[in-house]
Design an enzyme around this catalytic site. Structure first.
Site, PDB file in Angstrom:
ATOM      1  N   THR A  52      22.096  84.083  31.884  1.00  0.00           N
ATOM      2  CA  THR A  52      22.447  84.821  30.687  1.00  0.00           C
ATOM      3  C   THR A  52      21.509  85.619  29.952  1.00  0.00           C
ATOM      4  O   THR A  52      21.800  86.334  29.181  1.00  0.00           O
ATOM      5  CB  THR A  52      23.115  83.788  29.601  1.00  0.00           C
ATOM      6  OG1 THR A  52      22.346  82.631  29.720  1.00  0.00           O
ATOM      7  CG2 THR A  52      24.531  83.585  29.763  1.00  0.00           C
TER       8      THR A  52
ATOM      9  N   ALA B 170      18.023  75.603  25.312  1.00  0.00           N
ATOM     10  CA  ALA B 170      17.531  75.947  24.054  1.00  0.00           C
ATOM     11  C   ALA B 170      18.592  76.706  23.083  1.00  0.00           C
ATOM     12  O   ALA B 170      18.688  76.927  21.951  1.00  0.00           O
ATOM     13  CB  ALA B 170      16.219  76.879  24.181  1.00  0.00           C
TER      14      ALA B 170
ATOM     15  N   ASP C  39      13.634  76.850  34.739  1.00  0.00           N
ATOM     16  CA  ASP C  39      13.330  78.163  35.185  1.00  0.00           C
ATOM     17  C   ASP C  39      12.083  78.767  34.319  1.00  0.00           C
ATOM     18  O   ASP C  39      11.421  79.737  34.774  1.00  0.00           O
ATOM     19  CB  ASP C  39      14.335  79.276  35.139  1.00  0.00           C
ATOM     20  CG  ASP C  39      14.844  79.716  34.080  1.00  0.00           C
ATOM     21  OD1 ASP C  39      15.001  78.817  33.024  1.00  0.00           O
ATOM     22  OD2 ASP C  39      14.724  80.660  33.650  1.00  0.00           O
TER      23      ASP C  39
HETATM   24  P1  B16 Z   1      20.665  81.249  21.638  1.00  0.00           P
HETATM   25  P2  B16 Z   1      17.875  78.012  28.013  1.00  0.00           P
HETATM   26  C1  B16 Z   1      17.500  80.115  26.288  1.00  0.00           C
HETATM   27  O1  B16 Z   1      18.434  79.466  27.077  1.00  0.00           O
HETATM   28  C2  B16 Z   1      17.347  81.448  26.706  1.00  0.00           C
HETATM   29  O2  B16 Z   1      16.822  81.333  27.947  1.00  0.00           O
HETATM   30  C3  B16 Z   1      16.655  82.123  25.577  1.00  0.00           C
HETATM   31  O3  B16 Z   1      16.386  83.533  26.001  1.00  0.00           O
HETATM   32  C4  B16 Z   1      17.592  82.087  24.308  1.00  0.00           C
HETATM   33  O4  B16 Z   1      16.712  82.890  23.185  1.00  0.00           O
HETATM   34  C5  B16 Z   1      17.582  80.552  23.998  1.00  0.00           C
HETATM   35  O5  B16 Z   1      18.399  79.909  25.015  1.00  0.00           O
HETATM   36  C6  B16 Z   1      18.329  80.427  22.519  1.00  0.00           C
HETATM   37  O6  B16 Z   1      19.677  80.786  22.686  1.00  0.00           O
HETATM   38  O7  B16 Z   1      20.414  82.361  20.713  1.00  0.00           O
HETATM   39  O8  B16 Z   1      21.919  81.304  22.332  1.00  0.00           O
HETATM   40  O9  B16 Z   1      20.737  79.857  20.611  1.00  0.00           O
HETATM   41  O10 B16 Z   1      17.014  78.631  29.116  1.00  0.00           O
HETATM   42  O11 B16 Z   1      17.262  76.979  27.243  1.00  0.00           O
HETATM   43  O12 B16 Z   1      19.145  77.583  28.526  1.00  0.00           O
HETATM   44 MG    MG Z   2      16.014  78.693  31.256  1.00  0.00          MG
END
Ligand code: B16
Ligand code: MG
Length: 217
Positions: A16, A116, A170
Site C-alpha cells: 500500500t 501502524a 519490512d
Molecule cells: P494510516 P504498516 C504503515 O503501515 C505505512 O507503512 C505507513 O506509510 C503509514 O503512514 C502507516 O501505516 C499509517 O497508516 O494512515 O492508514 O493509519 O507498514 O505499519 O502496516
Molecule cells: Mg510495513
C-alpha cells in the site's frame, strides 16, 4: 516454542506504500512541498501524524501549522488514501503470503496483525484476508513503532506471551519494535535497512512457512 506469527501489513502482506505515496504527494503539492519516491521510503511504517511531521519538516514549514491544522491536513490525506484503496483487490496480496498463512494455520500457529495503519481492517477486507488472521491489533496505541506497543497488543490479543511470537516486518522501525517486544524478527527487504533482523529475506516470495519454523524452533 513459537506459537504465533505477527505480521506487519504495508510492505509485508501488500504494497500500500504506493497509495500512501500518491496521497501524500497530492497533499504536499497542495501546500507547496515536493516529495519523491526516495523521500517516501522514510515514511514506510511511520504513523500518519509522524509522516505528516516529516513532510512538513522536509518543506521547512513544520512551525507554521497549529496542531488543529496538522490534524486537518492528515485527515485530508487520509480521505484521498481511502479513495485510492478502492483500487485494492485480492490480487494485490504479495507473492507467498497466502500460502504462508494457509500452511501456518494448518500447523496450528496463531496469526496476528500489527500494522501502524488505522485502515488495516479495510485493507484486509479488500484483500479478502480478514478470515485468515486471528487478531488485528488496533493501531491507536499510545506509542508507534519503534515502540513495542502494537506487537505487545497483538500478542495479548492472541493470548500468548511475546517470547512465543515471531514478528515479520519490512521497516527498520518495525524490526526494532518486534525486538523491543521480546520477539524474534523476520525482515523482508534489503540488508542495509534491516540488518538487525534475526532472519532476513529479500522479498515475500522467499517466505516459506516450514523454513521459517525450522529456523526459529
Ligand atoms: P494510516 P504498516 C504503515 O503501515 C505505512 O507503512 C505507513 O506509510 C503509514 O503512514 C502507516 O501505516 C499509517 O497508516 O494512515 O492508514 O493509519 O507498514 O505499519 O502496516
Ligand atoms: Mg510495513
Amino acid at each position: 516454542m513459537i506459537r504465533a506469527i505477527i505480521f506487519d501489513l504495508d510492505g509485508v502482506i501488500t504494497e500500500t506504500a504506493e497509495y500512501h505515496y500518491q496521497a501524500w504527494k497530492q497533499l504536499a503539492g497542495e501546500i507547496g512541498i515536493a516529495i519523491d519516491r526516495q523521500f517516501n521510503e522514510c515514511l514506510k511504517g511511520v504513523s500518519r501524524m509522524d509522516s505528516l511531521e516529516l513532510i512538513l519538516q522536509h518543506g521547512g514549514v513544520a512551525e507554521q501549522y497549529s496542531d488543529e491544522e496538522k490534524a486537518a491536513l492528515a485527515e485530508r490525506k487520509n480521505r484521498q488514501y481511502v479513495a485510492l484503496l478502492q483500487n485494492l483487490t485480492p490480487n494485490q496480496v504479495l507473492p507467498g503470503i497466502r500460502d504462508f498463512l494457509r500452511d501456518a494455520r494448518a500447523d496450528g500457529m496463531k496469526l496476528g496483525l500489527a500494522s501502524a495503519s488505522k485502515n488495516a481492517r479495510t485493507i484486509m477486507d479488500a484483500l479478502d484476508l480478514t478470515q485468515s488472521i486471528d487478531f488485528i491489533a488496533d493501531a491507536a496505541v499510545a506509542r508507534s513503532k519503534p515502540a513495542p506497543d502494537i506487537f505487545l497488543l497483538a500478542a495479548e490479543g492472541l493470548g500468548l506471551s511475546p517470547e512465543n511470537c515471531i514478528g515479520i516486518e519490512d521497516a527498520a522501525a518495525g524490526i526494532k519494535a518486534i525486538h523491543a517486544a521480546g520477539m524474534k524478527a523476520v525482515g523482508i527487504g534489503d540488508a542495509a535497512t534491516l540488518r538487525e533482523a534475526d532472519l532476513l529475506l529479500n522479498d515475500t516470495e522467499k517466505l516459506n512457512y516450514n523454513a521459517v519454523k525450522n529456523y526459529f524452533c
